[in-house]
Enzyme design. Structure first.
Site, mmCIF file in Angstrom:
data_model
loop_
_atom_site.group_PDB
_atom_site.id
_atom_site.type_symbol
_atom_site.label_atom_id
_atom_site.label_comp_id
_atom_site.label_asym_id
_atom_site.label_seq_id
_atom_site.Cartn_x
_atom_site.Cartn_y
_atom_site.Cartn_z
ATOM 1 N N GLU A 160 0.795 -1.206 -0.064
ATOM 2 C CA GLU A 160 0.225 0.264 -0.036
ATOM 3 C C GLU A 160 0.796 1.163 -0.081
ATOM 4 O OE1 GLU A 160 -2.755 -0.366 3.218
ATOM 5 O OE2 GLU A 160 -4.311 -1.604 1.905
ATOM 6 N N GLU B 147 -6.637 -7.860 -0.748
ATOM 7 C CA GLU B 147 -6.817 -7.769 0.401
ATOM 8 C C GLU B 147 -8.331 -7.129 0.627
ATOM 9 O OE1 GLU B 147 -4.650 -5.462 3.362
ATOM 10 O OE2 GLU B 147 -2.718 -5.936 2.474
HETATM 11 C C1 GLA Z 1 -4.141 -2.784 4.986
HETATM 12 C C2 GLA Z 1 -2.893 -3.321 4.967
HETATM 13 C C3 GLA Z 1 -2.936 -4.649 5.760
HETATM 14 C C4 GLA Z 1 -3.740 -4.391 7.041
HETATM 15 C C5 GLA Z 1 -5.132 -4.150 6.711
HETATM 16 C C6 GLA Z 1 -6.196 -3.911 7.565
HETATM 17 O O1 GLA Z 1 -5.118 -3.224 3.737
HETATM 18 O O2 GLA Z 1 -2.327 -3.609 3.741
HETATM 19 O O3 GLA Z 1 -1.452 -5.026 6.380
HETATM 20 O O4 GLA Z 1 -3.322 -3.283 7.883
HETATM 21 O O5 GLA Z 1 -5.193 -2.879 5.886
HETATM 22 O O6 GLA Z 1 -7.540 -3.695 7.289
#
Ligand code: GLA
Length: 676
Positions: free
Chosen positions: A158, A311
């Site tokens: 991210e 995710e």
């Molecule tokens: C993001 C991050 C993960 C985690 C999630 C929690 O997507 O990439 O590592 O922190 O949020 O929702």
């Protein structure tokens, strides 16, 4: 995305749709790993992302390496038939980095250092961070390139870091020198005669740090571009190491939807696989619409080829103030929504819930209460269902409509000190997308500079910044028969962020056949009237927040403000039609207008019950009921629900949060569904 690079198909080949999640075995004693592998097999997990936050475990002190545990994890996954998306751990440097090299720590616009103790504490312009991150990436690549478990590489996590430190300032200057060559060109572009901001040399330039009053908007626009590029440079540096050692394995990093700091259009060509993280806010009534829009963005970034949902959560997240769990069926509904819109993978954060650390209250595929739970049963059931959809992998979603979204315009449009901060680029985009979604019309996202000829209808809800070249391309698009819709406050600024002079929207005046002289935000809703004989329902509609003083220069006036001035216009231009909407109409009016846009473009809509989403992928029709009630969707002829095998005749009934995936019999059921 490049045709000569391995793509997501190299991962889905032989596996079908990807299902799994972030796997952080370093949080658990090894005896738990064996149970993990067994549970993964039982749940149909075929891909896990490993190592995203493992730097401290892999390199406990500078230069000291411990990979033995990861060897065992990869072997275990391979033996279990689970492929690995192996991550570079560079999103979270261990404390030794910031302690030994404090210049790697990011600094905010107030000069405050952001310390270790959480994650993401690195400066994209730090040479030490770059060196250390490439060292650990190289060590991983050397050791695991060719490992049979490794199906994909995952760089960082991210990307979104922004830093205002002195190293960043120097990097920003280099970036500006490459862009402008000459300081006088920069002074012109930034309009530095305003407020005596003239720069006499490159050394004087700094990031837009906290200042006494409004910072130069052109400086901030270049800063936003620089920040996105600086992060991309870190991504490509790690990617290039991985490609050198592991040329046949695709490389990805996970996006964050419409994430403002990073221009994903410029990133997408640098990636082998487009992947996204999606955590809808369940209290937002439009979240299914936003989900669809975001998934469509990902498919479009992937150039129409499959992307993956890297995710999502199985239930509640832990980072909003009040975190609602997902009702039964919601996990499946959201996952299949992504698949319907082109995802070839539906994965989660994370496999096993953490018992410690900042995310210990975040839901997971295996909750703390263990596998004998309703939550895990739902996960397993969904994995089983995805296996039935194996053949969906690789199939395409096609669209006849494009919505334009441009990061540079977004950055420029939402700078401080504008006529109204109630005009939001993403809300405008969502407002125009919503009626398309209601009518089962699939849309791609595109940039103004994209090839638009494949689309019959192009909608630009908010294109504040527009180059003359891109405006000319939009004009040609209409001249050649396209239908264009332009929302308010568009075509206002050039790529430097300078406003065009003369009546607005200067570069689009010819094609729109309308021009304006003043933007007039309003505090209370205003009444607009449909012009006689335009065939719209009722006398008029309400609009909010924004009006413009417009004059028709040849366009037909479709609706007027209460002073009689044009609010909505339609212009026949060349072989096409261009609409302009100079306000924010209420939802019903925008839905009515959308019917006209679709009719002008010859794109059919579908009657769908409230809350039901319909989208075609390959030869399948996905029907998704986001509502709390049962919904009936009618269609002509026979079909089979590929999830249940049930034959259907002339319609399908969807339970609350229910999904039907129909294969319609050739010649009988090819028509769109209609409300019963
Ligand atoms: C993001 C991050 C993960 C985690 C999630 C929690 O997507 O990439 O590592 O922190 O949020 O929702």
């Amino acid at each position: 995305m490049s045709a000569d690079r391995p793509g997501l198909h190299t991962v889905t080949r032989g596996r079908g749709l990807l299902f799994g999640g972030d796997y952080n075995p370093e949080q658990w004693p090894e005896h738990v790993w064996a149970e993990d592998a067994a549970l993964m097999r039982a749940a149909g997990v075929n891909l896990v992302t490993v190592g995203v936050f493992s730097w401290g475990r892999l390199e406990p002190s500078p230069g000291e390496r411990d990979f033995a545990w990861l060897d065992r994890v990869l072997d275990l996954m391979h033996d279990a038939g689970v492929a690995v998306d192996l991550a570079t751990p560079t999103a979270s440097p261990p404390p030794w980095m910031g302690h030994r090299w404090p210049e790697t720590l990011p600094v905010d616009e107030n000069g405050t250092t952001l310390y270790y103790g959480a994650r993401n504490q690195w400066c994209p312009s730090s040479p030490v961070y770059r060196e250390k991150s490439l060292e650990i990436t190289t060590a991983l690549a050397e050791r695991y390139a060719g490992h049979p478990a490794v199906a994909m590489w995952h760089v960082g996590n991210e990307y979104g870091q922004v830093c205002y430190c002195d190293l960043t300032a120097a990097n920003f200057r280099r970036w500006l020198q490459a862009k402008y060559h000459d300081i006088s060109a920069l002074n012109d572009a930034w309009g530095t005669t305003f407020w005596s901001q003239h720069y006499s040399g490159w050394d004087e330039i700094i990031p837009p740090r906290t200042a006494p009053y409004i910072v130069n908007p052109s400086q901030k626009l270049d800063w936003a571009r620089f920040c996105s590029d600086a992060l991309l440079a870190q991504f490509t540096a790690e990617r290039d190491v991985l490609r050198a050692y592991s040329p046949g394995t695709p490389v990805t990093t996970n996006y964050m939807g419409f994430f403002k700091p990073v221009d994903y259009w410029s990133w997408a060509p640098e990636q082998d696989v487009i992947s996204n993280d999606w955590y809808p806010d369940p209290t937002d009534p439009r979240f299914p619409v936003r989900a669809a829009l975001t998934h469509d963005l990902m498919r479009s970034l992937a150039g129409g080829t499959p992307w993956m949902l890297m995710e999502q959560s199985t239930g509640a997240v832990n980072w909003r103030p009040h975190n609602l769990p997902k009702p039964a069926g919601q996990l499946r509904l959201e996952s299949l929504q992504a698949v319907a819109r082109g995802a070839d993978g539906s994965c989660y954060f994370q496999w096993r819930q953490s018992s410690f650390g900042a995310e210990r209250f975040h839901s997971s595929m295996v909750p703390l209460a263990g596998p004998d739970t309703a939550a895990h049963a739902e996960v397993r059931e969904h994995g089983r269902e995805l296996r039935k959809l194996k053949d969906v992998a690789g199939t395409a979603v096609s669209a006849q409509v494009a919505l334009l979204h441009d990061w540079h315009s977004w950055w420029a449009a939402e700078e401080r000190a504008r006529p109204s901060d109630r005009l939001s680029v993403i809300e405008q985009l969502t407002d125009y997308y919503h009626p398309l979604w209601r009518r089962g019309v699939t849309a791609d996202l595109a940039r103004p500079s994209s090839a638009l000829t494949p689309y019959r209808l192009v909608i630009a809800p908010d294109l504040f910044l527009l180059s003359e070249t891109d405006a000319a391309a939009l004009t040609e698009y209409v001249r050649n028969g396209g239908v264009l819709v332009v929302g308010p406050f568009s075509g206002v600024a050039d790529p430097r962020g300078h406003l065009y002079t003369g009546r607005f929207p200067a570069p689009l005046r010819e094609v729109l056949g309308v021009s304006g002289e003043a933007w007039r935000p309003v505090d209370q809703p205003v009444q607009c009237s449909w012009r006689d004989e335009t065939g719209f329902n009722g006398p008029g509609f309400t609009a909010r927040d924004w009006t413009e003083t417009l004059r028709s220069d040849g366009a037909d006036v479709i609706a007027t403000f209460d002073d009689g001035g044009p609010a909505v216009t339609r212009h026949r231009f060349g072989a096409g039609i261009a609409w302009y909407v100079g306000t924010i109409p209420d939802a019903a009016a925008l839905a009515e207008l959308t019917e006209r846009f679709l009719a002008d473009a010859g794109v059919p809509g579908t009657d769908l019950p409230e809350g039901v989403e319909a989208v075609r992928r390959g030869d399948l029709l996905f029907l998704l009921n986001h509502g709390d009630g049962t919904a009936s969707v009618a269609f002509e002829g026979d079909a089979v629900d590929v999830l249940t095998g049930a034959p259907l005749h002339n319609g399908a009934t969807l339970a609350p949060r229910g999904v039907a995936i129909l294969r319609q019999h050739a010649g009988t059921g090819t028509t769109a569904p209609a409300t019963r």
